[in-house]
Design an enzyme around this catalytic site. Structure first.
Site, mmCIF file in Angstrom:
data_model
loop_
_atom_site.group_PDB
_atom_site.id
_atom_site.type_symbol
_atom_site.label_atom_id
_atom_site.label_comp_id
_atom_site.label_asym_id
_atom_site.label_seq_id
_atom_site.Cartn_x
_atom_site.Cartn_y
_atom_site.Cartn_z
ATOM 1 N N GLY A 33 0.518 -1.292 0.432
ATOM 2 C CA GLY A 33 -0.335 -0.154 0.137
ATOM 3 C C GLY A 33 0.512 1.417 0.160
ATOM 4 O O GLY A 33 0.678 2.089 -0.786
ATOM 5 N N HIS A 34 1.690 1.489 1.355
ATOM 6 C CA HIS A 34 2.462 2.257 0.791
ATOM 7 C C HIS A 34 3.961 2.278 -0.360
ATOM 8 O O HIS A 34 3.453 3.535 -1.041
ATOM 9 C CB HIS A 34 3.622 2.049 1.835
ATOM 10 N N GLY A 145 -3.286 7.332 2.030
ATOM 11 C CA GLY A 145 -4.118 5.976 1.014
ATOM 12 C C GLY A 145 -5.771 6.703 1.691
ATOM 13 O O GLY A 145 -5.674 6.821 2.468
ATOM 14 N N GLU A 146 -5.967 5.881 1.287
ATOM 15 C CA GLU A 146 -7.775 5.336 1.022
ATOM 16 C C GLU A 146 -8.200 4.889 2.236
ATOM 17 O O GLU A 146 -8.982 4.452 2.824
ATOM 18 C CB GLU A 146 -8.906 5.385 0.010
ATOM 19 N N LYS A 147 -7.171 4.071 2.735
ATOM 20 C CA LYS A 147 -7.608 3.245 3.555
ATOM 21 C C LYS A 147 -8.222 3.792 4.507
ATOM 22 O O LYS A 147 -9.081 3.292 5.403
ATOM 23 C CB LYS A 147 -6.468 2.179 3.652
ATOM 24 N N ASP A 148 -7.665 4.592 4.902
ATOM 25 C CA ASP A 148 -8.038 5.659 5.971
ATOM 26 C C ASP A 148 -8.177 6.860 5.854
ATOM 27 O O ASP A 148 -7.923 7.954 5.599
ATOM 28 C CB ASP A 148 -5.849 6.061 7.378
HETATM 29 O O1 PAF Z 1 -1.563 7.122 8.203
HETATM 30 C C1 PAF Z 1 -0.243 7.085 8.685
HETATM 31 O O2 PAF Z 1 0.639 6.121 8.448
HETATM 32 C C2 PAF Z 1 -0.475 8.723 9.980
HETATM 33 O O3 PAF Z 1 -1.758 8.482 10.175
HETATM 34 C C3 PAF Z 1 0.688 9.852 9.101
HETATM 35 C C4 PAF Z 1 -0.370 9.647 7.874
HETATM 36 C C5 PAF Z 1 1.557 9.054 8.989
HETATM 37 C C6 PAF Z 1 0.652 10.154 10.203
HETATM 38 O O4 PAF Z 1 1.284 9.749 11.789
#
Ligand code: PAF
Length: 274
Positions: A33-34, A145-148
């Site tokens: 995903g990253h 990501g749209e996941k969050d």
């Molecule tokens: O989604 C994440 O990994 C974290 O919430 C973020 C955006 C890096 C903030 O710490």
């Protein structure tokens, strides 16, 4: 690739970047995903900065700050392979030199529902660190990501309401072939729990299949999947509009789900057409 661990090192590295600069904020434990965030950033900008910081501000007292997976050597190798120009990986004392900040971003009412309801202060912590990271990296665009989905929506709202002048780009969720949304927290799941965790993506698919019958039918279809899945306890399943406002009668909508499998809390969401 430059690895900056202090603000000074970051500022120096940032000075040498010209053209369009994208930032990908992460907490490490990188997965596919990253990688898709990094690829999207790479193709949309001349230079990419990745931040790597496990932000204590967004963990509650009973959450997994101490055990959150830390795989930094591997993360650096992935970032390098994806063409990241600069990594900013500060220690906690570098990010918060005066201790936990007294001044924090208030996410407003949207920060108190869904994830915010079961994780008080979570979005204050997320938005505060994202704002700091945007100030420190000074990007043209930032990728999330749209996941969050609630996080993405709140970051967009912060950028709009506080005139931050950064393009926020949402990147679709990456899934395993069987539908499980990728998450750094999936590593907490046993083989059996991993199968149970498929209830989230199955519920989203069941809801999408009946979306034309309205929000209530979609919620019921998702709920049925959980009723048939012992071991997965549903925290919430909601249908909203794409900005997390009330669900429309018909048209584009979003379904968001949170559930606990064992001690692991998982979230997932998908677009839905009512
Ligand atoms: O989604 C994440 O990994 C974290 O919430 C973020 C955006 C890096 C903030 O710490």
């Amino acid at each position: 690739m430059i690895v900056a661990t202090t603000r000074e090192e970051l500022a120096k590295a940032r000075q040498d970047l010209s053209g369009r600069v994208a930032v990908v904020p992460t907490m490490g434990a990188l997965h596919a995903g990253h990688v898709s965030l990094l690829k999207a950033a790479r193709s949309g900008a001349d230079h990419v900065i990745m931040t790597l910081f496990v932000n204590p501000l967004q963990f509650g007292p009973n959450e997994d700050l101490a055990t959150y997976p830390r795989t930094w050597a591997r993360d650096l190798a992935i970032a390098e392979a994806e063409g990241v120009d600069v990594i900013f990986a500060p220690a906690e004392a570098e990010m918060y030199p005066n201790g936990a900040p007294a001044v924090r971003i208030d996410p407003g009412p949207l920060g108190g529902i869904l994830e915010g309801a079961s994780r008080p202060g979570f979005f204050h912590g997320v938005l505060t660190v994202v704002l700091k990271l945007l100030h420190l990296t000074r990007p043209d665009a930032a990728f999330f990501g749209e996941k969050d989905y609630q996080q993405l929506t709140l970051v967009r709202a912060m950028v709009r309401d506080l005139d931050l002048g950064v393009d926020i780009v949402g990147v679709p969720t990456v899934r395993e072939p069987d539908g499980l949304a990728l998450s750094s927290r999936n590593t907490y799941l046993s083989a059996e729990q991993r199968v149970t965790a498929l209830a989230l993506s199955r519920a989203l698919a069941a809801a999408a299949a009946v979306g034309g019958q309205g929000a209530a039918a979609a919620r019921a279809a998702a709920g049925e999947v959980f009723e048939g899945t012992p071991g997965a306890s549903l925290d919430y399943v909601v249908v909203t509009d794409p900005d997390l406002g009330p669900a429309p009668e018909q048209g584009p909508a979003r379904m968001l789900i949170a559930a606990r499998v064992g001690t692991t809390r998982l979230i997932d969401n998908a677009a839905l057409r009512l």
